[in-house]
Design a protein around this motif. Structure first.
Motif, mmCIF file in Angstrom:
data_model
loop_
_atom_site.group_PDB
_atom_site.id
_atom_site.type_symbol
_atom_site.label_atom_id
_atom_site.label_comp_id
_atom_site.label_asym_id
_atom_site.label_seq_id
_atom_site.Cartn_x
_atom_site.Cartn_y
_atom_site.Cartn_z
ATOM 1 N N SER B 53 50.587 41.200 41.315
ATOM 2 C CA SER B 53 49.939 40.570 40.171
ATOM 3 C C SER B 53 50.021 39.047 40.158
ATOM 4 O O SER B 53 49.006 38.383 40.011
ATOM 5 C CB SER B 53 50.492 41.155 38.883
ATOM 6 O OG SER B 53 50.153 42.503 38.841
ATOM 7 N N TYR B 102 37.627 43.526 42.159
ATOM 8 C CA TYR B 102 38.005 44.858 41.679
ATOM 9 C C TYR B 102 39.502 45.017 41.539
ATOM 10 O O TYR B 102 39.980 45.841 40.763
ATOM 11 C CB TYR B 102 37.340 45.952 42.507
ATOM 12 C CG TYR B 102 35.940 46.115 42.018
ATOM 13 C CD1 TYR B 102 35.646 47.025 41.011
ATOM 14 C CD2 TYR B 102 34.927 45.271 42.439
ATOM 15 C CE1 TYR B 102 34.383 47.113 40.480
ATOM 16 C CE2 TYR B 102 33.660 45.342 41.917
ATOM 17 C CZ TYR B 102 33.383 46.277 40.939
ATOM 18 O OH TYR B 102 32.131 46.342 40.396
ATOM 19 N N ALA B 104 41.286 42.592 40.190
ATOM 20 C CA ALA B 104 41.464 42.069 38.829
ATOM 21 C C ALA B 104 40.923 43.056 37.800
ATOM 22 O O ALA B 104 41.555 43.301 36.778
ATOM 23 C CB ALA B 104 40.776 40.722 38.686
ATOM 24 N N PHE B 105 39.754 43.652 38.100
ATOM 25 C CA PHE B 105 39.189 44.598 37.136
ATOM 26 C C PHE B 105 40.142 45.757 36.886
ATOM 27 O O PHE B 105 40.351 46.170 35.761
ATOM 28 C CB PHE B 105 37.861 45.170 37.646
ATOM 29 C CG PHE B 105 36.753 44.148 37.729
ATOM 30 C CD1 PHE B 105 36.949 42.858 37.252
ATOM 31 C CD2 PHE B 105 35.538 44.480 38.284
ATOM 32 C CE1 PHE B 105 35.932 41.915 37.330
ATOM 33 C CE2 PHE B 105 34.512 43.546 38.362
ATOM 34 C CZ PHE B 105 34.712 42.262 37.891
ATOM 35 N N THR B 107 43.411 45.960 37.536
ATOM 36 C CA THR B 107 44.751 45.629 37.055
ATOM 37 C C THR B 107 44.738 45.145 35.618
ATOM 38 O O THR B 107 45.586 45.517 34.819
ATOM 39 C CB THR B 107 45.373 44.523 37.924
ATOM 40 O OG1 THR B 107 45.197 44.886 39.270
ATOM 41 C CG2 THR B 107 46.848 44.387 37.631
ATOM 42 N N TYR B 108 43.749 44.297 35.286
ATOM 43 C CA TYR B 108 43.772 43.711 33.953
ATOM 44 C C TYR B 108 42.793 44.397 33.014
ATOM 45 O O TYR B 108 42.875 44.263 31.812
ATOM 46 C CB TYR B 108 43.448 42.227 34.027
ATOM 47 C CG TYR B 108 44.386 41.467 34.911
ATOM 48 C CD1 TYR B 108 45.635 41.071 34.439
ATOM 49 C CD2 TYR B 108 44.051 41.181 36.224
ATOM 50 C CE1 TYR B 108 46.514 40.388 35.245
ATOM 51 C CE2 TYR B 108 44.921 40.495 37.037
ATOM 52 C CZ TYR B 108 46.148 40.103 36.560
ATOM 53 O OH TYR B 108 47.012 39.431 37.366
ATOM 54 N N GLY B 109 41.826 45.059 33.593
ATOM 55 C CA GLY B 109 40.819 45.678 32.753
ATOM 56 C C GLY B 109 41.155 47.123 32.460
ATOM 57 O O GLY B 109 42.067 47.432 31.708
ATOM 58 N N SER B 110 40.432 48.024 33.108
ATOM 59 C CA SER B 110 40.639 49.428 32.817
ATOM 60 C C SER B 110 41.687 49.997 33.764
ATOM 61 O O SER B 110 41.669 49.726 34.956
ATOM 62 C CB SER B 110 39.325 50.162 33.026
ATOM 63 O OG SER B 110 38.830 49.843 34.303
ATOM 64 N N TYR B 116 37.603 52.133 41.660
ATOM 65 C CA TYR B 116 38.017 50.743 41.879
ATOM 66 C C TYR B 116 39.091 50.695 42.959
ATOM 67 O O TYR B 116 39.106 49.824 43.818
ATOM 68 C CB TYR B 116 38.586 50.143 40.588
ATOM 69 C CG TYR B 116 37.555 49.840 39.529
ATOM 70 C CD1 TYR B 116 36.224 50.143 39.722
ATOM 71 C CD2 TYR B 116 37.925 49.220 38.343
ATOM 72 C CE1 TYR B 116 35.285 49.858 38.747
ATOM 73 C CE2 TYR B 116 36.990 48.927 37.358
ATOM 74 C CZ TYR B 116 35.678 49.254 37.557
ATOM 75 O OH TYR B 116 34.766 48.966 36.595
#
Lengths: 450, 339
Positions: B53, B102, B104-105, B107-110, B116
């Protein structure tokens, strides 16, 4: 369309940069806004601002990710699509490109630290301090990369010997005449646009019926910042006009459809040109162009007819210039209007800021971004046919490789996927976890507005 | 040392830096996906995420740095490599873009989106393969000048033993380096279950790594005998490299001093990589671009080196700070900190 690597290379570079600019602009401006919110949160001991900073930071990571990867794309694409240009100019622009990467490196390191240390220290100022290198890094990287572009507009500090560039003076190349106005305009407009993007979010939340004081604080903060940054952007824009008149008269003349060299030149707003260069429906503001160009209503402004025909920029840049200026000026008016109404609301209880103002604000972010794109297209198309003004034409810089058209298709798909992904993830992220819930969880419910 | 030697040395150091950090990153992505589909996700997922991260952004910068420095010092490489690498280069860019975003998507998003994860893990293996083409091309024999044009001979590239052995080496060493590092990291986190899984990976990939290295040796002898001769002159580096490999494997096998083991892995690759690079000199792209004919402006060369040093003065303390906060902070590594 017949296969022509130059055309496809131009489209592909334009597409990549046009996509990257959205995220780059946010990447430069939003860290500053986050830091301001965090500062207010600590200073006023107001958990609303702190939460604002946190939520902005969370969304920011997603945009940074796309900014990083599209930035890497353009960095590599420069070599893939413009190898002859890089072979010649590569050395001259290497120093600012290098420093840009350093600045970005610096930012990347501290962003990683910032995001994972919110509750690490008892003293909140330590965490706030980490935001400073992020702002320095992101702003400096905008500064250095814009220097590269400034160099392409007003190259100097080297000699061209066949296909080799010799006797480079790195500092003279970096601090060329275009550097001050270009860098200042890019940085200031990035701050401005980011403020409006965040204002859009706050305005949409209030329009959707959310009336927690959190949103109102967010809106007011972003609009105050928006006003300051749009005023500075306009001021620097005026200086840029004076720069163009002196160093790139052909760009200014094409933007204003100014054909004959005259004194007391007038500025053209809107309109269109027919084949014989007659203006229709345009508004001519007398003296204005002379004032913009030289700060003197009687000054002489060079017209396009004095520029060799094969060195004239395309005339369509006029529209981009007009859109940019129109959006910029209406933003200033909008900010002043909102702040005035907001003040009146505070003085007399029960009066709210009218919904149509909020609705206008909700368009400010996308419009400001549109202005960025238009300004950038104006600046770039305005230096055509040159890639290195006065030295190398664009057609001579492009790759000779086949298949650029397929690459264009592949990258278009990539940007669609990325754009969709960002939109989706950001929406889900903020829908699932509202600020009200977060405030309640943190035990800091500042109370409803009413 | 002359400016161009300093230049290529600095660039090589950056490329080596990229090799290590990117390998850890790419390998971690693959292991993370592999663990997900084999149902062991919960065992190693947290370890991998906790490491990645704060650092994922930094990895890309090494690559961009190398690229820009290369053009700055040796602009002719931009012409030859830029023209010929349009397709493989663009594919690498697309993979890097998908992978970065992806990550970031997801890890931080869904949370926990299998698709992903697949994009993230899969692209991590394809990127080293596509980037290794650059090293292959620099050996010469794959590009040809035709009039005003430079073309990549795809047919030759795809049928070359050398090209394939480099791709294989890139793939297995990514997994090996990554597993060795993560074993150490899991051990530091006192997460013994994860450590055992990752140790298995490290041991498992050590054999293929060494076999692939030998394969590259043989292939290079056939493809570019001159380079091979030069490498023989530097044989001590490769022998030392092998020694480091043996020490690392011994330590990991016995679960002893895993930090030292990873340092040995780094040394193993450093020796081999710098030995390979030194033997390649003075050519950058054999036989078209050598380091001597490239720098046309000493003032710029000096300014670049100056900027390098100034930049490093800024970067090294920041990187140390980053590592102290996340890699070597016992509380963070063990997950005792609030997020």
């Amino acid at each position: 369309m017949a296969y022509d690597p130059v055309v496809y290379s131009r489209i592909l570079t334009g597409l990549t940069l046009g996509f990257h600019i959205i995220f780059a602009t946010i990447g430069v401006g939003v860290p500053l806004m986050i830091a301001i919110a965090e500062y207010l949160g600590i200073k006023r001991k107001d958990p609303h601002y702190t939460l604002l900073a946190r939520r902005w930071a969370r969304g920011f990571v997603i945009t940074v990710a796309v900014g990083v990867v599209t930035g890497t794309s353009i960095g590599l694409q420069l070599n893939l699509l413009w190898p002859s240009f890089m072979q010649i100019a590569g050395q001259a622009i290497a120093l600012p490109l290098f420093m840009e990467t350093f600045a970005f490196f610096f930012e990347a390191i501290f962003l990683g630290i910032y995001l994972y240390t919110w509750d690490r220290w008892k003293n909140p100022w330590i965490h706030f301090t980490i935001s400073i290198p992020i702002i320095i890094g992101s702003t400096l990287s905008a500064f250095f990369i814009t220097i590269v572009n400034a160099f392409m507009n007003t190259p100097q500090g080297f000699k061209l010997d066949g296909r080799t560039i010799v006797e480079i003076d790195p500092l003279i190349a970096m601090f060329n005449p275009a550097t001050p106005t270009k860098t200042a305009h890019v940085i200031s407009s990035a701050y401005m646009t980011s403020a409006f993007v965040l204002a859009t979010i706050a305005a949409l939340a209030i329009l959707a019926g959310k009336n927690h004081i959190y949103y109102k604080k967010a809106l007011k903060l972003t609009m105050v910042c928006g006003l300051i940054f749009s005023l500075s952007t306009a001021f620097i824009g005026d200086l840029s006009g004076k720069f163009l008149a002196e160093y790139q008269p052909e760009k200014l003349a094409a933007a204003e459809w100014h054909f004959e060299t005259t004194t007391q030149a007038s500025l053209v707003v809107g309109g269109y040109l027919d084949k014989d260069h007659n203006l229709h429906y345009g508004l001519k503001l007398p003296f204005a162009l002379s004032i913009l160009a030289h700060g003197d209503p009687n000054a002489e402004v060079i017209g396009l007819n004095d520029i060799p025909a094969d060195e004239r920029p395309p005339l369509y840049i006029h529209y981009f210039f007009d859109i940019m200026v129109a959006i910029g000026s209406s933003m200033i008016a909008l900010c002043i209007g909102y702040l005035y109404l907001n003040r009146k609301k505070r003085l007399s209880k029960g009066k709210e800021v009218p919904r149509f103002v909020l609705r206008l604000i909700s368009f400010s972010g996308p419009l400001a971004m549109l202005a960025i794109e238009c300004g950038w297209i104006f600046a770039e198309a305005g230096r055509q046919p040159w890639i290195l003004r006065g030295y190398m034409k664009t057609v001579h810089g492009a790759t000779t490789a086949t298949n650029v058209d397929w690459m264009l298709l592949m990258f278009s798909l990539l940007y669609i996927v990325l754009g969709f992904g960002v939109w989706n993830v950001l929406r889900r992220m903020f829908r699932m976890n509202t600020p009200e819930e977060e405030l309640a969880m943190r035990g800091a419910n500042g109370g409803e507005a009413k | 040392m002359s400016i161009e030697v300093i230049g290529i040395t600095v660039l090589w150091i950056f490329l080596y830096g990229y090799l290590i950090v990117a390998s850890i990153d790419f390998g971690a992505g693959f292991f993370s996906y592999y663990a997900l589909i084999t149902g062991r996700s919960n065992m190693i997922h947290t370890i991998i995420e906790r490491y990645l991260s704060p650092v994922w952004e930094v990895t890309n910068v090494f690559l961009v740095f190398f690229m820009i420095g290369m053009v700055g010092f040796f602009p002719d490489t931009a012409y030859y490599l830029g023209t010929t690498l349009l397709i493989p280069g663009s594919i690498a860019i697309v993979l890097i873009a998908i992978r970065g975003s992806y990550y970031a998507f997801s890890t931080y998003g869904s949370k926990e989106n299998r698709f992903y994860k697949l994009l993230y893990g899969g692209s991590g293996l394809l990127i080293p393969a596509s980037l290794s083409i650059v090293l292959t091309i620099s050996e010469g024999g794959f590009i040809e000048e035709r009039g005003n044009d430079v073309v990549l001979l795809y047919g030759k590239l795809f049928t070359s033993t050398y090209a394939w052995s480099v791709v294989i080496l890139a793939l297995v060493s990514v997994l090996y380096i990554s597993a060795a590092f993560l074993t150490y990291y899991a051990h530091k986190a006192k997460d013994m279950r994860a450590m055992e899984v990752l140790r298995g990976f490290a041991i498992g990939w050590s054999g293929p790594t060494i076999i692939a290295s030998l394969l590259v040796f043989f292939a290079i002898q056939r493809h570019n005998p001159m380079h091979f001769e030069n490498m023989l002159q530097l044989a001590w580096m490769f022998i030392l490299s092998l020694t480091c490999f043996l020490i690392a494997t011994y330590l990991i096998w016995n679960r002893k001093r895993l930090g030292l083991a990873f340092v040995m892995v780094m040394l193993q690759f450093a020796l081999a990589f710098f030995g390979y690079g030194a033997a390649h000199l003075p050519y950058i792209i054999y036989p078209m671009v050598s380091i001597h004919e490239s720098i046309t402006s000493p003032a710029m060369g000096i300014a670049l080196i100056g900027a390098f040093i100034a930049g490093l003065c800024l970067l090294i303390p920041s990187l140390i700070l980053l590592m102290r906060l996340f890699l070597f902070d016992a509380n963070y590594v063990q997950g005792l900190q609030k997020k």
